[in-house]
Enzyme design. Structure first.
Site, PDB file in Angstrom:
ATOM      1  NE  ARG A  73      -2.124  -1.402   3.602  1.00 35.55           N
ATOM      2  CZ  ARG A  73      -1.539  -0.612   4.480  1.00 35.55           C
ATOM      3  NH1 ARG A  73      -1.669   0.697   4.392  1.00 35.55           N
ATOM      4  NH2 ARG A  73      -0.841  -1.108   5.470  1.00 35.55           N
ATOM      5  CE1 TYR A 215       1.709  -6.714  -3.509  1.00 36.69           C
ATOM      6  CE2 TYR A 215       0.577  -5.625  -1.719  1.00 36.69           C
ATOM      7  CZ  TYR A 215       1.364  -6.653  -2.186  1.00 36.69           C
ATOM      8  OH  TYR A 215       1.794  -7.625  -1.326  1.00 36.69           O
ATOM      9  CE  LYS A 224      -6.519  -4.096   5.482  1.00 37.08           C
ATOM     10  NZ  LYS A 224      -5.234  -4.604   5.263  1.00 37.08           N
ATOM     11  CG  HIS A 244      -6.369  -3.550  10.195  1.00 33.42           C
ATOM     12  ND1 HIS A 244      -5.077  -3.075  10.327  1.00 33.42           N
ATOM     13  CD2 HIS A 244      -6.310  -4.523   9.250  1.00 33.42           C
ATOM     14  CE1 HIS A 244      -4.273  -3.742   9.506  1.00 33.42           C
ATOM     15  NE2 HIS A 244      -4.993  -4.631   8.850  1.00 33.42           N
ATOM     16  CB  SER A 266      -0.037  -3.630   7.960  1.00 37.10           C
ATOM     17  OG  SER A 266      -1.250  -2.956   7.694  1.00 37.10           O
ATOM     18  CB  CYS A 268       1.711  -6.255  13.922  1.00 38.34           C
ATOM     19  SG  CYS A 268       2.806  -4.881  13.526  1.00 38.34           S
ATOM     20  CG  ASP A 291      -6.571  -7.735   6.979  1.00 37.87           C
ATOM     21  OD1 ASP A 291      -5.589  -7.461   7.712  1.00 37.87           O
ATOM     22  OD2 ASP A 291      -6.890  -7.035   6.007  1.00 37.87           O
ATOM     23  NE  ARG A 387       0.697  -8.604   2.462  1.00 36.91           N
ATOM     24  CZ  ARG A 387       0.175  -8.250   3.636  1.00 36.91           C
ATOM     25  NH1 ARG A 387      -0.857  -8.887   4.131  1.00 36.91           N
ATOM     26  NH2 ARG A 387       0.698  -7.257   4.335  1.00 36.91           N
TER      27      ARG A 387
END
Ligand code: GTP
Ligand code: SPV
Ligand code: MN
Length: 607
Positions: A73, A215, A224, A244, A266, A268, A291, A387
């Site tokens: 991002r 992406y 998101k 989130h 993100s 974590c 997520d 990913r």
């Protein structure tokens, strides 16, 4: 079914309008069929945009390598185009919506030339759930279509729900790379230069316009952009929470289950916690989501959570049979990999996969890569933010309730981040507002999941929503307080702050993490039952040193360190919040939070 069969008047109008603006060569409806998925994958393989993986090792799976500029991002190019800058708030980039639409209309003009425009009707949340929201994404990227097919519910069934006039969030996306007559992508990932990338949310009109990036979070607009940035605005207006957060189900040896949500920034540890395999006898963890969580009050006055997604867009590096076996199995077939390394026999490899590279690899840039373990500086073979996109129902520990349209009742909400010092392994808020305070002060070492902030430095990431809140973050804090007021104190989830990332002076992990985090979940479970061993401290309610089952490799000394209240460290924390963090919100900062900060400081000074 084709685009000509669509009966929704506004949708047809919008598609025609966008087609006139962007001038694609063809328009295709994403019908959600397996046949169409395969067709799109075949096209991408033929054009050299992806590699088909070894059918025996990774059945029905592909690997895409993105442009090196398009790997995460981009927060600097993400905009909340609210009516005023004040409504977007101090933590979001803002451009006047009229001006931004003008700029973007210029960029969209003719931008799909030489490409096919896909129309993707999708549902965030189980089809027909009262909590779900419908959207339609227009995109010129087949990569986006196949990812959306895994990450959301796509196709004809959604059109049926929309009928002729149902509401949908319009989501417009282009990679921003028109092709001249006869020109092809030449096997290269198409995208626009950084200065032309825009990930724009228009909260007033609930629209999403994304340009120039292919992406993940920039391009899969249900994720998101819709499920957090736009949904947070809807949630504010309608009295619920769009967060989130992972959602997990934890079951104790007696067979009693509770549901827990957790917000970590993100990269974590949400995916890892959601799928963890407990290291303590008799306990079980299952996954509802990894997520995003939408939480609403149910008729019984409890908060219920749904996972609006249908797949996992998970971080590959660090995922191994030891750290997250369930994720590896989820991504063992029918998976799209992005920016990992390729082995000679067309399997995937990444740093932290649990074994050495089996011979020379092709790295994520497409170059030959030979592992050199003596060279600590060697560039990684897989991008740190590489990913996998995998269907949620392939996860061996998916909870049976994961698609329940009513959602699951939440007992505990966790906040956390990467904090090498100060923040203890776990502490519990005294009440809801204290929990909101803890959410508001979340900080973390920055990870590779965002492009333009230096990885490794610590920044505040309130509620792990810094890049995802669709309005003024101060008002968002207020909204959390309001949601608490609307509930019964004894039915509200308990709120905790956890930190798996404490380090020793030598830079080693103080806590083993992963499966051993089940030991902390057990204490949290016991807090919900009212049976936990606790001690009141200046920062909140903590476990006694013997309250948490200690892993064999953690000494009692380490445990004491993990559960210590570091008064000096916390006073520095207070100082930073007081001078650098809270002042940003000005008059938007709720008085309740300023009071919590005063109380914390007074408690620490009295300690
Ligand atoms: P996003 O998808 O970006 O929102 O991230 P996420 O929060 O789902 O992060 P994820 O679970 O994918 O974890 C990211 C990284 O943190 C991986 O490299 C993991 O190996 C690492 N990680 C996860 N849990 C732990 C833990 O308990 N301890 C340590 N030391 N590392 C962890
Ligand atoms: C994150 O960065 O928090 C992600 C990946 O989960 S993305 O979908 O790209 O936002
Ligand atoms: Mn995320």
């Amino acid at each position: 079914m084709t685009i000509n069969d669509v009966k929704h008047v506004k949708l047809v109008q919008w598609v025609n309008e966008i087609a006139a603006l962007t001038t694609p060569d063809a328009i295709v409806l994403a019908d959600g069929s397996a046949a169409q998925y395969d067709e799109l994958v075949n096209e991408c393989v033929e054009k050299g945009l992806c590699v088909r993986l070894n059918e025996e090792k990774k059945p029905h799976s592909v690997l895409f390598n993105s442009d090196p500029s398009d790997v995460a991002r981009v927060e600097k190019r993400t905009f909340i185009a609210a009516k005023t800058k004040d409504e977007a708030g101090p933590t979001n980039n803002w451009i006047d919506p009229v001006e931004l639409k003008k700029t973007l209309t210029g960029l969209y003009s003719g931008c799909m030339k030489g490409r096919t425009m896909y129309v993707i009707p999708f549902s965030m949340g189980p089809l027909g759930s009262p909590i779900s929201k419908l959207g339609v994404e227009i995109t010129d990227s087949p990569y986006v279509v196949i990812n959306m097919m895994i990450m959301t519910r796509v196709g004809v069934k959604v059109l049926d729900l929309l009928g002729t006039d149902g509401y949908f969030v319009p989501c417009l996306h282009s990679v921003g790379k028109p092709l001249a007559a006869g020109e092809t992508d030449g096997g290269k990932w198409p995208c626009a230069p950084m200065e032309n990338k825009y990930i724009a949310q228009f909260p007033e009109t609930r629209e999403i316009w994304s340009f120039g990036s292919g992406y993940g979070g920039n391009a899969l607009l249900g994720k998101k952009c819709l499920a957090l940035r736009i949904a947070s605005v809807l949630a504010r207006d309608e009295g619920w929470l769009a967060e989130h957060m992972l959602i997990l189900k934890v079951t104790n040896p007696e067979g009693k289950s509770r549901f827990v949500t957790a917000a970590f920034p993100s990269a974590c540890g949400k995916t890892n916690l959601a799928m963890l395999i407990p290291t303590i006898e008799g306990w079980k963890v299952e996954t509802v989501g990894d997520d995003i969580a939408w939480m609403k009050y149910g008729a019984d006055g409890r908060l219920y959570a749904i996972n609006p997604e249908a797949g996992f867009f998970g971080v590959a590096p660090g995922t191994s049979a030891k750290s997250n076996k369930n994720a590896l199995i989820a991504a063992s077939k029918n998976t799209i990999f992005t920016n990992v390394a390729l082995t000679a026999d067309k399997d995937v490899w990444w740093e932290g996969i649990g074994y050495d590279a089996p011979g020379p690899l092709t790295d994520w840039h497409g170059n030959e890569w030979i592992q050199d373990k003596s060279n600590k500086e060697q560039a990684p073979a897989a991008h740190p933010n590489s990913r996998f996109t995998a269907p949620a129902n392939q996860c061996p520990c998916i909870a049976p309730e994961w698609e329940d349209p009513q959602g699951v009742p939440v007992s505990a909400i966790l906040f956390g981040g990467r904090r090498p010092s100060t923040i203890p392994l776990v502490h519990m808020a005294r009440n809801w507002n204290h929990g909101v305070f803890l959410g508001s002060i979340v900080g973390s070492e920055v990870t590779a999941a965002t492009l333009d902030v230096k990885a490794g430095t610590i920044r505040r990431d309130p509620f792990a929503m810094l890049p995802f809140c669709g309005y003024n973050m101060g008002d968002y804090f207020k909204h959390w307080i309001e949601v608490g007021k609307a509930g019964d104190a004894d039915k509200l989830p308990k709120i905790f702050y956890v930190n798996w990332f404490r380090k020793t002076a030598e830079g080693k992990w103080l806590w083993p993490g992963y499966g051993d985090n089940s030991r902390v979940l057990k204490w949290i479970f016991e807090c919900c039952e009212g049976t936990a061993k606790t001690v009141d401290t200046p920062i909140g309610i903590m476990p006694t040193v013997d309250a948490i089952d200690r892993p064999a490799d953690v000494s009692e000394e380490d445990m004491k360190e993990l559960l210590k209240v570091d008064v000096d460290g916390w006073l520095k924390e207070v100082e930073d919040i007081r001078t650098n963090h809270y002042p940003k919100f000005g008059a938007h900062l709720p008085a309740e939070l300023a009071e919590m900060l005063d109380t914390l400081e007074a408690n620490l000074k009295a300690a």
